[in-house]
Design a protein around this motif. Structure first.
Motif, short mmCIF file in Angstrom:
data_model
loop_
_atom_site.label_atom_id
_atom_site.label_comp_id
_atom_site.label_asym_id
_atom_site.label_seq_id
_atom_site.Cartn_x
_atom_site.Cartn_y
_atom_site.Cartn_z
N LEU A 161 8.87 -8.78 -2.83
CA LEU A 161 9.81 -9.41 -1.45
C LEU A 161 9.86 -9.05 -0.29
O LEU A 161 9.82 -10.00 0.60
N MET B 68 12.85 -3.36 -10.98
CA MET B 68 13.49 -3.68 -9.77
C MET B 68 12.73 -2.78 -8.12
O MET B 68 13.12 -3.89 -7.83
N ASP B 69 12.46 -1.80 -8.34
CA ASP B 69 11.60 -1.62 -7.00
C ASP B 69 10.38 -2.84 -6.54
O ASP B 69 10.14 -2.74 -5.97
N ASP C 234 0.76 -1.36 0.27
CA ASP C 234 0.06 0.22 -0.15
C ASP C 234 1.24 0.93 0.18
O ASP C 234 0.51 2.51 -0.35
N ARG C 235 2.00 1.21 0.40
CA ARG C 235 2.78 2.44 0.62
C ARG C 235 3.74 2.40 -1.08
O ARG C 235 3.92 4.10 -0.55
N VAL C 236 4.17 1.61 -0.91
CA VAL C 236 5.38 1.67 -1.86
C VAL C 236 5.25 1.89 -3.23
O VAL C 236 5.76 1.94 -4.38
N ASP D 225 8.37 -11.76 3.12
CA ASP D 225 9.30 -11.64 3.88
C ASP D 225 8.50 -11.30 5.34
O ASP D 225 8.91 -11.66 6.11
N GLN E 82 10.49 -5.97 -7.40
CA GLN E 82 10.46 -7.10 -7.20
C GLN E 82 10.84 -7.22 -5.36
O GLN E 82 10.82 -7.97 -4.64
N LYS E 83 11.51 -5.76 -5.61
CA LYS E 83 11.63 -5.64 -3.70
C LYS E 83 10.76 -5.35 -2.93
O LYS E 83 10.75 -6.26 -2.26
N ALA E 84 9.92 -4.93 -3.46
CA ALA E 84 8.34 -4.74 -3.32
C ALA E 84 7.48 -5.67 -1.91
O ALA E 84 7.47 -6.73 -1.66
#
Lengths: 242, 242
Positions: B180, B173-174, B163-165, B184, B176-178
């Motif tokens: 993951l 790339m971001d 919801d935030r990012v 987590d 994928q990070k979000a």
């Protein structure tokens, strides 16, 4: 829906609840879900409620009646019970009895059931602070150093932050912050949990409310904290490399 | 339990699933929940599954049989269907039919039911990327710029970070990070979601898998990201003033 959380820290306890109640999707109201009982220096009890409003209100009304009864005894009144464990027994007994009474009425007419869950925190003079989660059936579990927090209601959105930052050695101030950020995540992700919030803070040994306040919609401190947390999370996100 | 998430971004799509399956509390296994179908340059389809394993495996087996059938047509094969919407129809039809078949068997014997939910993402040459959440009954909803991600399974723990990012302009790339970090948080808070993870990344217009990899238990990059995120969150928490 509801979100209530209680933290049992070495320094004291933090208890936080929202106030949103809904009957169906389109009948939304504001009801207090935090009830406090206090004889400063002698005993303090905080109860947070989640579930059917008719069950929680009736349970609390019966607990209050038992306190006010001129014949109140340590067997009937949570303000006279000898230990916090006995208080939990009394709350659990009233809760399950009320839920049964109401469910019996509902089942006759509509096959529905009603129940509620409560968080009970408190301390009596000479005793330890104790924090319980009381189930609809009246049984309960207790917070321990391994799991120093208890949640009722819509608990999942706000759990990750608690899992990461709360331990028994967390300060009372950080405990408030963690509870408020946990609530903030829940408010953002679930519309059925809503402002205002009720916050209570107890210091170990005081046997009194150290702080109790209502955080209204638009409260500048909470709003600033919420925005700062959003900004910090976005910053943190930017820092992470994959 | 399960957690799967799909992101529909302007640059492409990110799809991530865990692999833990349990029958009861003490029978835990590892099963792939990500299925990919690809004719590079022409069509790419990724399906993520949550729910009864017998339903999801049988549904995927029938979809594969229909693809392999020498008489496969645009009416029967998801690799020939004319649009992604038609692919969603086919997957939904198989899913609800299989769930019904299995539930009929179960109800006769044990009053149990079985169902599943799926995320379907993909692109055909000349068409737009599309991302669907397919319900057990075969109907579906689609990700839009307002809500550019879809989740199935244990979705609540990992929702606050999304919801935030995440927005459509988030980079691949971001994204994928979000995804993951969302996983987590879920892994930390719910033991029934577990490693290894399957990750797929699609770039808009490629109509092919840009990246597909399995992230094993103990994967050093994921472990480092997880620890860094924990540290960043604790830092962020320290920065917040109340």
């Amino acid at each position: 829906m509801t979100y209530c959380v209680g933290l049992l820290l070495n320094e004291g306890m933090v208890l936080l609840s929202d106030t949103r109640t809904n009957a169906g999707l389109d009948n939304i109201s504001c009801y207090k879900k935090m009830y406090t009982f206090e004889e400063p220096g002698e005993r303090v009890i905080v109860i947070l409620t989640a579930g059917s409003l008719s069950v929680t209100q009736t349970t609390l009304a019966r607990l209050q009646e038992a306190i006010d009864d001129p014949d109140a005894s340590e067997e009937t009144s949570i303000m006279k019970a000898r230990t916090m464990l006995k208080v939990a027994d009394l709350v659990g007994a009233h809760l399950s009895e009320v839920a049964n009474d109401i469910t019996n009425k509902l089942v006759r007419n509509s096959q529905a059931t009603a129940s509620a869950t409560m968080i009970l925190g408190g301390q009596r003079k000479g005793g330890a602070m104790r924090l319980f989660l009381i189930y609809p059936e009246g049984n309960y579990i207790e917070a321990t150093p391994d799991t120093p927090y208890l949640q009722v209601g819509e608990h999942k959105y706000g759990k990750p932050i608690l899992d990461r930052v709360v331990s028994p050695t967390t300060s009372l101030m950080d405990g408030q912050k963690a509870a408020l950020l946990s609530m903030d995540s829940t408010l953002r992700s679930n519309l059925s949990v809503g402002m205002p919030l009720d916050l209570a803070v107890l210091r170990d040994g005081d046997c009194a409310l150290h702080e109790q306040r209502r955080i209204e919609q638009g409260d500048p401190v909470f709003a600033e904290m919420s925005q700062a947390w959003s900004a910090e999370l976005k910053d943190a996100f930017t820092q992470i490399k994959i």
